[in-house]
Design a protein around this motif. Structure first.
Motif, PDB file in Angstrom:
ATOM      1  N   SER A  57       0.830  -1.210   0.000  1.00 55.04           N
ATOM      2  CA  SER A  57       0.000   0.000   0.000  1.00 55.04           C
ATOM      3  C   SER A  57       0.862   1.256   0.000  1.00 55.04           C
ATOM      4  CB  SER A  57      -0.930  -0.001   1.217  1.00 55.04           C
ATOM      5  OG  SER A  57      -1.759  -1.137   1.228  1.00 55.04           O
ATOM      6  N   PHE A  58       1.908   1.257   0.808  1.00 57.11           N
ATOM      7  CA  PHE A  58       2.787   2.423   0.897  1.00 57.11           C
ATOM      8  C   PHE A  58       3.466   2.684  -0.448  1.00 57.11           C
ATOM      9  CE2 PHE A  58       6.550   4.840   2.064  1.00 57.11           C
ATOM     10  CZ  PHE A  58       6.091   5.659   3.082  1.00 57.11           C
ATOM     11  N   ALA A  59       3.902   1.626  -1.104  1.00 57.15           N
ATOM     12  CA  ALA A  59       4.571   1.785  -2.397  1.00 57.15           C
ATOM     13  C   ALA A  59       3.606   2.305  -3.456  1.00 57.15           C
ATOM     14  CB  ALA A  59       5.182   0.456  -2.833  1.00 57.15           C
ATOM     15  N   VAL A  60       2.389   1.753  -3.497  1.00 57.08           N
ATOM     16  CA  VAL A  60       1.408   2.179  -4.498  1.00 57.08           C
ATOM     17  C   VAL A  60       1.001   3.637  -4.285  1.00 57.08           C
ATOM     18  CG1 VAL A  60      -0.956   1.808  -5.305  1.00 57.08           C
ATOM     19  CG2 VAL A  60       0.541  -0.152  -4.902  1.00 57.08           C
ATOM     20  N   ILE A  61       0.790   4.018  -3.030  1.00 57.88           N
ATOM     21  CA  ILE A  61       0.400   5.402  -2.735  1.00 57.88           C
ATOM     22  C   ILE A  61       1.485   6.379  -3.203  1.00 57.88           C
ATOM     23  CG2 ILE A  61       0.069   7.048  -0.845  1.00 57.88           C
ATOM     24  CD1 ILE A  61      -2.393   5.456  -1.435  1.00 57.88           C
ATOM     25  N   HIS A  62       2.745   6.032  -2.974  1.00 63.44           N
ATOM     26  CA  HIS A  62       3.825   6.941  -3.331  1.00 63.44           C
ATOM     27  C   HIS A  62       4.172   6.907  -4.823  1.00 63.44           C
ATOM     28  CE1 HIS A  62       4.309   7.325   0.977  1.00 63.44           C
ATOM     29  NE2 HIS A  62       5.198   8.275   0.789  1.00 63.44           N
ATOM     30  N   LEU A  63       3.581   5.983  -5.571  1.00 59.98           N
ATOM     31  CA  LEU A  63       3.784   5.958  -7.019  1.00 59.98           C
ATOM     32  C   LEU A  63       2.786   6.847  -7.748  1.00 59.98           C
ATOM     33  CD1 LEU A  63       4.503   2.165  -7.696  1.00 59.98           C
ATOM     34  CD2 LEU A  63       6.120   4.061  -7.839  1.00 59.98           C
ATOM     35  N   THR A  64       1.785   7.342  -7.033  1.00 57.14           N
ATOM     36  CA  THR A  64       0.794   8.217  -7.667  1.00 57.14           C
ATOM     37  C   THR A  64       1.444   9.543  -8.050  1.00 57.14           C
ATOM     38  OG1 THR A  64       0.118   9.023  -5.492  1.00 57.14           O
ATOM     39  CG2 THR A  64      -1.142   7.207  -6.442  1.00 57.14           C
ATOM     40  N   PRO A  65       1.072  10.094  -9.201  1.00 55.57           N
ATOM     41  CA  PRO A  65       1.687  11.359  -9.632  1.00 55.57           C
ATOM     42  C   PRO A  65       1.216  12.534  -8.782  1.00 55.57           C
ATOM     43  CG  PRO A  65      -0.067  10.724 -11.136  1.00 55.57           C
ATOM     44  CD  PRO A  65       0.111   9.580 -10.185  1.00 55.57           C
ATOM     45  N   GLY A  66       2.033  13.567  -8.755  1.00 59.85           N
ATOM     46  CA  GLY A  66       1.657  14.774  -8.031  1.00 59.85           C
ATOM     47  C   GLY A  66       2.420  14.932  -6.733  1.00 59.85           C
ATOM     48  N   ASP A  67       2.482  16.166  -6.280  1.00 61.21           N
ATOM     49  CA  ASP A  67       3.181  16.505  -5.050  1.00 61.21           C
ATOM     50  C   ASP A  67       2.150  16.852  -3.979  1.00 61.21           C
ATOM     51  OD1 ASP A  67       4.785  17.393  -3.041  1.00 61.21           O
ATOM     52  OD2 ASP A  67       5.637  19.098  -4.136  1.00 61.21           O
ATOM     53  N   PRO A  68       2.109  16.108  -2.877  1.00 60.83           N
ATOM     54  CA  PRO A  68       1.093  16.384  -1.851  1.00 60.83           C
ATOM     55  C   PRO A  68       1.234  17.743  -1.191  1.00 60.83           C
ATOM     56  CG  PRO A  68       2.705  14.787  -1.051  1.00 60.83           C
ATOM     57  CD  PRO A  68       2.958  14.963  -2.508  1.00 60.83           C
ATOM     58  N   THR A  69       2.410  18.325  -1.248  1.00 65.83           N
ATOM     59  CA  THR A  69       2.589  19.635  -0.622  1.00 65.83           C
ATOM     60  C   THR A  69       1.987  20.766  -1.455  1.00 65.83           C
ATOM     61  OG1 THR A  69       4.762  19.935  -1.667  1.00 65.83           O
ATOM     62  CG2 THR A  69       4.716  18.865   0.499  1.00 65.83           C
ATOM     63  N   GLN A  70       1.596  20.455  -2.694  1.00 64.10           N
ATOM     64  CA  GLN A  70       0.977  21.489  -3.528  1.00 64.10           C
ATOM     65  C   GLN A  70      -0.324  21.987  -2.916  1.00 64.10           C
ATOM     66  OE1 GLN A  70       0.507  19.798  -7.408  1.00 64.10           O
ATOM     67  NE2 GLN A  70       2.662  20.063  -7.973  1.00 64.10           N
ATOM     68  N   LEU A  71      -1.032  21.118  -2.196  1.00 63.44           N
ATOM     69  CA  LEU A  71      -2.285  21.522  -1.570  1.00 63.44           C
ATOM     70  C   LEU A  71      -2.065  22.634  -0.557  1.00 63.44           C
ATOM     71  CD1 LEU A  71      -5.335  20.960  -1.170  1.00 63.44           C
ATOM     72  CD2 LEU A  71      -4.670  19.403   0.667  1.00 63.44           C
TER      73      LEU A  71
END
Length: 326
Positions: A23-37
């Motif tokens: 789960s951790f690997a799949v979540i971190h493979l998603t595109p985008g930067d979470p800090t953009q929010l």
């Protein structure tokens, strides 16, 4: 039984670690930067602010180091801080949301089994009758109709057109000023639509399992022998056949426990209920990794516990099954 429970609990650890790793690997493979929010909503935020946030949440480190740090934290039930602008911890968000999800799903599960089990047993007893065919059509309509469409249809008809039921939330705006009976009635009124839609869509699976299981048991030799001895029909069904017919249903009960979160995403989002399902959906849309991973871990634990509970219930229902040291 105690030895078996200890053995199963210890065996869950590597499974849980494997689930969290994937789960951790799949979540971190998603595109985008979470800090953009955090930075896109603030016109004064610069690229340096974004870099500091990345370092603050250790997003600049390799993924295996991020996973190891996160795994050490969740070992002490620390899921970290949410990426959202409210600055709350993951545990605080889950703590506030989980009572709504537990309440809705426990009510749904109780009603599903109260309705579906007797319905399946009656369908088996009156096999190929008008009642069997009519109830089969009814429950499969609920199975075939898309849940979100049925929910919207019920909201329009019962909430807007007739004005009988509220269409969002679990409490009215003046809930705090109500009496105890008023509060109970208000929650019950708000629960009718989400719980009703959930129950209607889930009747087919449980009732079909119960019907097929009861049919198999009723054809066994010991049931035929009980009938030949002149025992009353109710005694044959409820004393001799029902216990063995429940064994496949127990598996469904165990698999239904993880649905406390997964099945709530649609209902809580449509009916604006502030539970775990709505939180999970919002967190995915916001790329709020800590919250998403926290909910996924809870779902994994519920899945493993559901399987364990199903095995324990097997031993309770069927005395021939005993778990112990070999």
């Amino acid at each position: 039984m105690l030895f078996y429970l200890i053995k199963r609990l210890l065996g869950m650890l590597p499974l849980l670690i494997g689930i969290t790793l994937i789960s951790f690997a799949v979540i971190h493979l998603t595109p985008g930067d979470p800090t953009q929010l955090m930075t896109s909503m603030n016109p004064n935020a610069s690229s340096e602010v974004s870099e500091r946030l990345i370092k603050l949440y250790h997003l600049d480190k390799p993924i295996h180091i991020q996973y190891w740090e996160w795994l050490k934290n969740i070992a002490v039930l620390d899921f970290g801080e949410s990426f959202a602008l409210d600055g709350q911890s993951v545990m605080e968000k889950i703590k506030h949301r989980i009572p709504y999800t537990i309440y809705l799903n426990i009510m749904s599960m109780i009603l599903i089994f109260i309705i579906a089990l007797p319905l399946g047993i009656l369908n088996a007893y009156y096999k190929d009758s008008f009642f069997d065919k009519t109830s089969t059509v009814f429950v499969f309509i609920g199975f075939a109709v898309p849940t979100f469409w049925l929910a919207l249809l019920c909201m329009y008809f019962f909430g807007i057109k007739l004005g009988w039921l509220p269409i969002s939330g679990l409490m009215s705006y003046n809930f705090e000023n109500m009496t105890l009976l008023g509060k109970i009635g208000d929650i019950a009124k708000h629960s009718v639509l989400p719980v009703g839609v959930s129950v209607f869509g889930s009747l087919a699976g449980i009732s079909r399992y119960a019907r097929n299981s009861m049919l198999d048991v009723l054809n066994n030799d010991y049931v035929l022998a009980a009938k030949a001895r002149g025992l009353p029909e109710k005694t044959v069904i409820f004393k001799h056949a029902l216990k063995n017919a429940l064994l496949p249903i127990i598996t469904i009960i165990g698999l239904s426990i993880p649905g406390l979160i997964g099945g709530s995403v649609i209902f809580e989002s449509i009916f604006s209920i502030p539970g775990m399902g709505q939180l999970f959906y919002q967190s995915v849309m916001m790329r709020d990794y800590p919250v998403v991973m926290g909910i996924l871990v809870i779902g994994a634990v519920l899945t493993l516990l559901g399987n364990l509970i199903a095995d324990i219930l097997y031993a309770i229902v069927d005395p021939r099954i005993r778990y112990g040291k070999k």
